[in-house]
Design a protein around this motif. Sequence first.
Motif, PDB file in Angstrom:
ATOM      1  N   LYS A 136     -47.434 -71.873 -38.542  1.00  0.00           N
ATOM      2  CA  LYS A 136     -46.565 -71.786 -39.719  1.00  0.00           C
ATOM      3  C   LYS A 136     -47.374 -71.639 -41.010  1.00  0.00           C
ATOM      4  O   LYS A 136     -46.891 -71.081 -41.989  1.00  0.00           O
ATOM      5  N   GLU A 137     -48.606 -72.140 -41.014  1.00  0.00           N
ATOM      6  CA  GLU A 137     -49.462 -72.030 -42.206  1.00  0.00           C
ATOM      7  C   GLU A 137     -49.825 -70.566 -42.473  1.00  0.00           C
ATOM      8  O   GLU A 137     -49.707 -70.073 -43.597  1.00  0.00           O
ATOM      9  N   ILE A 138     -50.274 -69.860 -41.437  1.00  0.00           N
ATOM     10  CA  ILE A 138     -50.664 -68.458 -41.630  1.00  0.00           C
ATOM     11  C   ILE A 138     -49.431 -67.586 -41.831  1.00  0.00           C
ATOM     12  O   ILE A 138     -49.479 -66.567 -42.534  1.00  0.00           O
ATOM     13  N   VAL A 139     -48.289 -67.977 -41.247  1.00  0.00           N
ATOM     14  CA  VAL A 139     -47.043 -67.240 -41.460  1.00  0.00           C
ATOM     15  C   VAL A 139     -46.641 -67.305 -42.929  1.00  0.00           C
ATOM     16  O   VAL A 139     -46.214 -66.306 -43.522  1.00  0.00           O
ATOM     17  N   ALA A 140     -46.792 -68.473 -43.534  1.00  0.00           N
ATOM     18  CA  ALA A 140     -46.437 -68.643 -44.942  1.00  0.00           C
ATOM     19  C   ALA A 140     -47.316 -67.777 -45.835  1.00  0.00           C
ATOM     20  O   ALA A 140     -46.843 -67.144 -46.788  1.00  0.00           O
ATOM     21  N   VAL A 141     -48.618 -67.724 -45.525  1.00  0.00           N
ATOM     22  CA  VAL A 141     -49.539 -66.895 -46.317  1.00  0.00           C
ATOM     23  C   VAL A 141     -49.200 -65.423 -46.147  1.00  0.00           C
ATOM     24  O   VAL A 141     -49.124 -64.671 -47.123  1.00  0.00           O
ATOM     25  N   ARG A 142     -48.970 -65.008 -44.927  1.00  0.00           N
ATOM     26  CA  ARG A 142     -48.648 -63.596 -44.668  1.00  0.00           C
ATOM     27  C   ARG A 142     -47.380 -63.181 -45.398  1.00  0.00           C
ATOM     28  O   ARG A 142     -47.307 -62.114 -46.006  1.00  0.00           O
ATOM     29  N   LYS A 143     -46.365 -64.029 -45.337  1.00  0.00           N
ATOM     30  CA  LYS A 143     -45.094 -63.700 -45.986  1.00  0.00           C
ATOM     31  C   LYS A 143     -45.240 -63.634 -47.496  1.00  0.00           C
ATOM     32  O   LYS A 143     -44.633 -62.787 -48.156  1.00  0.00           O
ATOM     33  N   ALA A 144     -46.079 -64.516 -48.063  1.00  0.00           N
ATOM     34  CA  ALA A 144     -46.248 -64.556 -49.514  1.00  0.00           C
ATOM     35  C   ALA A 144     -46.994 -63.338 -50.050  1.00  0.00           C
ATOM     36  O   ALA A 144     -46.685 -62.845 -51.135  1.00  0.00           O
ATOM     37  N   VAL A 145     -47.964 -62.850 -49.301  1.00  0.00           N
ATOM     38  CA  VAL A 145     -48.800 -61.763 -49.826  1.00  0.00           C
ATOM     39  C   VAL A 145     -48.502 -60.402 -49.206  1.00  0.00           C
ATOM     40  O   VAL A 145     -48.794 -59.363 -49.807  1.00  0.00           O
ATOM     41  N   ALA A 146     -47.941 -60.373 -47.974  1.00  0.00           N
ATOM     42  CA  ALA A 146     -47.736 -59.095 -47.281  1.00  0.00           C
ATOM     43  C   ALA A 146     -46.325 -58.895 -46.764  1.00  0.00           C
ATOM     44  O   ALA A 146     -46.055 -57.886 -46.105  1.00  0.00           O
ATOM     45  N   GLY A 147     -45.436 -59.838 -47.039  1.00  0.00           N
ATOM     46  CA  GLY A 147     -44.077 -59.691 -46.541  1.00  0.00           C
ATOM     47  C   GLY A 147     -44.023 -59.813 -45.026  1.00  0.00           C
ATOM     48  O   GLY A 147     -44.713 -60.641 -44.436  1.00  0.00           O
ATOM     49  N   ASP A 148     -43.225 -58.963 -44.412  1.00  0.00           N
ATOM     50  CA  ASP A 148     -43.082 -58.990 -42.951  1.00  0.00           C
ATOM     51  C   ASP A 148     -43.964 -57.956 -42.257  1.00  0.00           C
ATOM     52  O   ASP A 148     -43.789 -57.675 -41.072  1.00  0.00           O
TER      53      ASP A 148
END
Length: 215
Positions: A136-148
Amino acid sequence: MDVTIVNMNGDEVGQTSLPADIFEAKINVGLMHQAVVRQMANSRQGTHKAKGRSEINRTTAKMYRQKGTGRARHGSRRAPIFVGGGVAHGPLPRDYSKNMPRKMRRAAVRSALSVKAQEGDIILLDELSLSEAKTKEIVAVRKAVAGDNSALVLIPDADTSVQRAARNLPDVKALLASYVNVRDLLAHDKLIMPVATLEALNSFLSVETFEAEEE
């Protein structure tokens, strides 16, 4: 080429310039294709094996008498035309590996990085540090900077938290900068990397470094 630096929440925190000889190199599609073909070929085990008629463990007795039956003159049940017989021209163990000079391999990676830069698919982070090795930590970063979008995360050094956190995601891959390759670069929509990764890439991809190694 100037790129915006963001934090893990996606907020802009600064700007930096990408090394021109790495991220503004001449894009050579043919060279990138050759590098991908080589990488995929080298990943093949080549352990496939089919038994020929000489390797089949069946009776060696003649199937039926030679003459008088009106049927074909078969002499072995191990022939490829029979069920349970050998395979004609079947696959045998072989080495699929291909060679490619280091200069060409690095040029192909520079081409792929230049494609990412040209299309605006490079996301620079001021730092990448996770409190826990949780997906969930890396998912949050990915969503914040790169979306889906799918993302390749390039890290300068081994980071167990980041690597373990990304391991369960099919569309996110964490990779050491020293292992950067054309296939992974082109297979993901976005390239996410901390600023420190630029120095790691420059240490072996810059033209000056390569020329120094050649000398």
